[in-house]
Design a protein around this motif. Structure first.
Motif, PDB file in Angstrom:
ATOM      1  N   ARG A  33      21.346 -50.149  -1.814  1.00 45.70           N
ATOM      2  CA  ARG A  33      20.592 -49.348  -2.794  1.00 45.70           C
ATOM      3  C   ARG A  33      20.063 -50.275  -3.873  1.00 45.70           C
ATOM      4  NH1 ARG A  33      23.206 -44.649  -6.501  1.00 45.70           N
ATOM      5  NH2 ARG A  33      22.749 -43.329  -4.755  1.00 45.70           N
ATOM      6  N   ILE A  34      18.782 -50.134  -4.217  1.00 48.33           N
ATOM      7  CA  ILE A  34      18.214 -50.926  -5.308  1.00 48.33           C
ATOM      8  C   ILE A  34      17.388 -50.004  -6.195  1.00 48.33           C
ATOM      9  CG2 ILE A  34      18.221 -53.115  -4.079  1.00 48.33           C
ATOM     10  CD1 ILE A  34      15.258 -52.774  -3.534  1.00 48.33           C
ATOM     11  N   THR A  35      17.203 -50.415  -7.434  1.00 45.88           N
ATOM     12  CA  THR A  35      16.388 -49.687  -8.396  1.00 45.88           C
ATOM     13  C   THR A  35      15.080 -50.428  -8.573  1.00 45.88           C
ATOM     14  OG1 THR A  35      18.386 -49.011  -9.553  1.00 45.88           O
ATOM     15  CG2 THR A  35      16.313 -48.757 -10.730  1.00 45.88           C
ATOM     16  N   THR A  36      13.969 -49.701  -8.498  1.00 45.08           N
ATOM     17  CA  THR A  36      12.649 -50.311  -8.623  1.00 45.08           C
ATOM     18  C   THR A  36      11.648 -49.241  -9.031  1.00 45.08           C
ATOM     19  OG1 THR A  36      11.006 -51.640  -7.445  1.00 45.08           O
ATOM     20  CG2 THR A  36      12.148 -49.976  -6.164  1.00 45.08           C
ATOM     21  N   THR A  37      10.376 -49.611  -9.109  1.00 51.67           N
ATOM     22  CA  THR A  37       9.347 -48.623  -9.427  1.00 51.67           C
ATOM     23  C   THR A  37       9.002 -47.838  -8.161  1.00 51.67           C
ATOM     24  OG1 THR A  37       7.539 -50.149  -8.994  1.00 51.67           O
ATOM     25  CG2 THR A  37       8.387 -50.071 -11.246  1.00 51.67           C
ATOM     26  N   VAL A  38       8.402 -46.691  -8.341  1.00 55.52           N
ATOM     27  CA  VAL A  38       8.071 -45.830  -7.210  1.00 55.52           C
ATOM     28  C   VAL A  38       7.037 -46.492  -6.306  1.00 55.52           C
ATOM     29  CG1 VAL A  38       7.083 -43.598  -6.574  1.00 55.52           C
ATOM     30  CG2 VAL A  38       8.698 -43.732  -8.435  1.00 55.52           C
ATOM     31  N   GLY A 101      13.204 -41.176 -13.315  1.00 53.24           N
ATOM     32  CA  GLY A 101      12.594 -41.027 -14.625  1.00 53.24           C
ATOM     33  C   GLY A 101      11.655 -42.175 -14.922  1.00 53.24           C
ATOM     34  N   HIS A 102      11.383 -42.389 -16.208  1.00 56.76           N
ATOM     35  CA  HIS A 102      10.419 -43.407 -16.614  1.00 56.76           C
ATOM     36  C   HIS A 102      11.126 -44.552 -17.342  1.00 56.76           C
ATOM     37  CE1 HIS A 102       6.916 -41.012 -15.483  1.00 56.76           C
ATOM     38  NE2 HIS A 102       7.612 -39.960 -15.910  1.00 56.76           N
ATOM     39  N   ARG A 103      10.615 -45.752 -17.148  1.00 58.75           N
ATOM     40  CA  ARG A 103      11.176 -46.938 -17.798  1.00 58.75           C
ATOM     41  C   ARG A 103      10.823 -46.909 -19.272  1.00 58.75           C
ATOM     42  NH1 ARG A 103      10.204 -52.081 -14.380  1.00 58.75           N
ATOM     43  NH2 ARG A 103       8.043 -51.611 -14.781  1.00 58.75           N
ATOM     44  N   LEU A 104      11.739 -47.387 -20.094  1.00 55.92           N
ATOM     45  CA  LEU A 104      11.577 -47.296 -21.541  1.00 55.92           C
ATOM     46  C   LEU A 104      10.423 -48.151 -22.051  1.00 55.92           C
ATOM     47  CD1 LEU A 104      12.827 -45.915 -23.957  1.00 55.92           C
ATOM     48  CD2 LEU A 104      14.339 -47.862 -24.240  1.00 55.92           C
ATOM     49  N   GLY A 105      10.260 -49.360 -21.533  1.00 60.20           N
ATOM     50  CA  GLY A 105       9.276 -50.278 -22.090  1.00 60.20           C
ATOM     51  C   GLY A 105       7.836 -49.904 -21.803  1.00 60.20           C
ATOM     52  N   ASP A 106       7.505 -49.656 -20.526  1.00 55.58           N
ATOM     53  CA  ASP A 106       6.109 -49.422 -20.163  1.00 55.58           C
ATOM     54  C   ASP A 106       5.866 -48.063 -19.515  1.00 55.58           C
ATOM     55  OD1 ASP A 106       7.453 -49.886 -17.851  1.00 55.58           O
ATOM     56  OD2 ASP A 106       6.057 -51.369 -17.048  1.00 55.58           O
ATOM     57  N   ASN A 107       6.882 -47.195 -19.523  1.00 49.30           N
ATOM     58  CA  ASN A 107       6.774 -45.836 -18.995  1.00 49.30           C
ATOM     59  C   ASN A 107       6.457 -45.809 -17.502  1.00 49.30           C
ATOM     60  OD1 ASN A 107       7.181 -43.141 -19.642  1.00 49.30           O
ATOM     61  ND2 ASN A 107       5.001 -42.722 -19.819  1.00 49.30           N
ATOM     62  N   ALA A 108       6.842 -46.859 -16.789  1.00 51.36           N
ATOM     63  CA  ALA A 108       6.651 -46.879 -15.343  1.00 51.36           C
ATOM     64  C   ALA A 108       7.640 -45.927 -14.694  1.00 51.36           C
ATOM     65  CB  ALA A 108       6.849 -48.288 -14.800  1.00 51.36           C
ATOM     66  N   GLU A 109       7.205 -45.245 -13.641  1.00 52.77           N
ATOM     67  CA  GLU A 109       8.061 -44.295 -12.956  1.00 52.77           C
ATOM     68  C   GLU A 109       9.068 -45.060 -12.095  1.00 52.77           C
ATOM     69  OE1 GLU A 109       7.491 -40.046 -10.646  1.00 52.77           O
ATOM     70  OE2 GLU A 109       5.823 -41.441 -10.785  1.00 52.77           O
ATOM     71  N   MET A 110      10.366 -44.851 -12.357  1.00 53.61           N
ATOM     72  CA  MET A 110      11.426 -45.604 -11.695  1.00 53.61           C
ATOM     73  C   MET A 110      12.127 -44.737 -10.646  1.00 53.61           C
ATOM     74  SD  MET A 110      11.265 -48.536 -13.090  1.00 53.61           S
ATOM     75  CE  MET A 110      12.780 -49.345 -12.653  1.00 53.61           C
ATOM     76  N   CYS A 111      12.812 -45.423  -9.711  1.00 57.11           N
ATOM     77  CA  CYS A 111      13.522 -44.709  -8.659  1.00 57.11           C
ATOM     78  C   CYS A 111      14.589 -45.593  -8.039  1.00 57.11           C
ATOM     79  CB  CYS A 111      12.554 -44.241  -7.577  1.00 57.11           C
ATOM     80  SG  CYS A 111      11.834 -45.591  -6.651  1.00 57.11           S
ATOM     81  N   PHE A 112      15.475 -44.961  -7.261  1.00 58.86           N
ATOM     82  CA  PHE A 112      16.380 -45.648  -6.357  1.00 58.86           C
ATOM     83  C   PHE A 112      15.728 -45.628  -4.991  1.00 58.86           C
ATOM     84  CE2 PHE A 112      19.960 -43.860  -9.012  1.00 58.86           C
ATOM     85  CZ  PHE A 112      20.351 -45.081  -9.514  1.00 58.86           C
ATOM     86  N   ILE A 113      15.885 -46.681  -4.237  1.00 60.04           N
ATOM     87  CA  ILE A 113      15.615 -46.617  -2.803  1.00 60.04           C
ATOM     88  C   ILE A 113      16.898 -47.045  -2.136  1.00 60.04           C
ATOM     89  CG2 ILE A 113      14.529 -48.896  -2.774  1.00 60.04           C
ATOM     90  CD1 ILE A 113      12.814 -47.849  -0.411  1.00 60.04           C
ATOM     91  N   GLU A 114      17.351 -46.242  -1.180  1.00 57.44           N
ATOM     92  CA  GLU A 114      18.641 -46.496  -0.566  1.00 57.44           C
ATOM     93  C   GLU A 114      18.584 -46.220   0.921  1.00 57.44           C
ATOM     94  OE1 GLU A 114      21.335 -43.886  -2.519  1.00 57.44           O
ATOM     95  OE2 GLU A 114      20.475 -42.092  -1.629  1.00 57.44           O
ATOM     96  N   LEU A 115      19.532 -46.807   1.641  1.00 59.03           N
ATOM     97  CA  LEU A 115      19.687 -46.518   3.055  1.00 59.03           C
ATOM     98  C   LEU A 115      20.408 -45.182   3.187  1.00 59.03           C
ATOM     99  CD1 LEU A 115      20.699 -50.041   4.349  1.00 59.03           C
ATOM    100  CD2 LEU A 115      18.483 -48.947   4.529  1.00 59.03           C
ATOM    101  N   VAL A 116      19.864 -44.305   4.003  1.00 53.30           N
ATOM    102  CA  VAL A 116      20.322 -42.920   4.063  1.00 53.30           C
ATOM    103  C   VAL A 116      21.779 -42.815   4.499  1.00 53.30           C
ATOM    104  CG1 VAL A 116      19.976 -40.737   5.278  1.00 53.30           C
ATOM    105  CG2 VAL A 116      18.025 -42.008   4.434  1.00 53.30           C
ATOM    106  N   ASP A 117      22.187 -43.548   5.517  1.00 56.22           N
ATOM    107  CA  ASP A 117      23.525 -43.386   6.074  1.00 56.22           C
ATOM    108  C   ASP A 117      24.617 -44.016   5.223  1.00 56.22           C
ATOM    109  OD1 ASP A 117      22.668 -41.975   8.305  1.00 56.22           O
ATOM    110  OD2 ASP A 117      22.096 -43.817   9.337  1.00 56.22           O
TER     111      ASP A 117
END
Length: 167
Positions: A33-38, A101-117
């Motif tokens: 699982r990693i956190t990145t922009t959408v 949600g949105h990142r504090l600095g530049d309001n970029a839309e953030m998300c997790f992407i993860e392996l389902v299983d």
């Protein structure tokens, strides 16, 4: 006109984009699982899912193809030894994007992407909700509730009778 130009370049050159997606794919394989922009997550999903599909067939050629994309032998080993075994029966859709949600600095839309299983929380909810219920009318549901609710006064009286009286 930009007909059929659906590829998101992410504001980078081709070599920078390929290196970034390769690094993100290695991190996703290693950490699950990693956190990145959408936008990056959607690009990563298109990049990594064919590699996971390729890992189901453990041949020398498929390992070479995956390694040419990832350039990390530890990630390739993890992909072929652990992940491909766990997703062997899944026909596709190996990753999930969860918006956070949105990142504090530049309001970029953030998300997790993860392996389902590999998300145990989602798996537990899925198994807990497997009870099959049929639709019933209100009358039948009311009768069922009346039958199922036992009288609880008798055990409380017995418990009070068992206690020694302090006189």
């Amino acid at each position: 006109m930009r007909h059929n130009k659906k590829f998101n370049h992410l504001g980078r050159t081709a070599s920078h984009r390929n290196a970034m997606l390769s690094n993100m794919a290695c991190s996703l394989i290693k950490h699950k699982r990693i956190t990145t922009t959408v936008a990056k997550a959607k690009a990563l999903k298109k990049f990594v899912e064919p590699l996971i599909t390729k890992s189901k067939d453990d041949t020398t050629n498929s390992r070479r193809v995956v390694f040419s994309n990832l350039q990390d032998k530890y990630a390739v080993t993890e992909l072929f030894k652990e992940i491909s075994v766990k997703i062997a029966d899944r026909p596709g859709g190996y990753t999930r994007i969860i918006k956070t949600g949105h990142r504090l600095g530049d309001n970029a839309e953030m998300c997790f992407i993860e392996l389902v299983d590999y998300n145990e929380n989602m798996a537990k909810e899925k198994t807990a909700k497997k009870t099959t219920r049929t639709r019933r009318s209100r009358k039948a549901a009311a009768k069922e509730e009346a039958v199922e609710t036992p009288v609880t006064e008798a055990p409380a009286v017995e418990a009070a009778a068992d206690e020694p009286k302090a006189e």
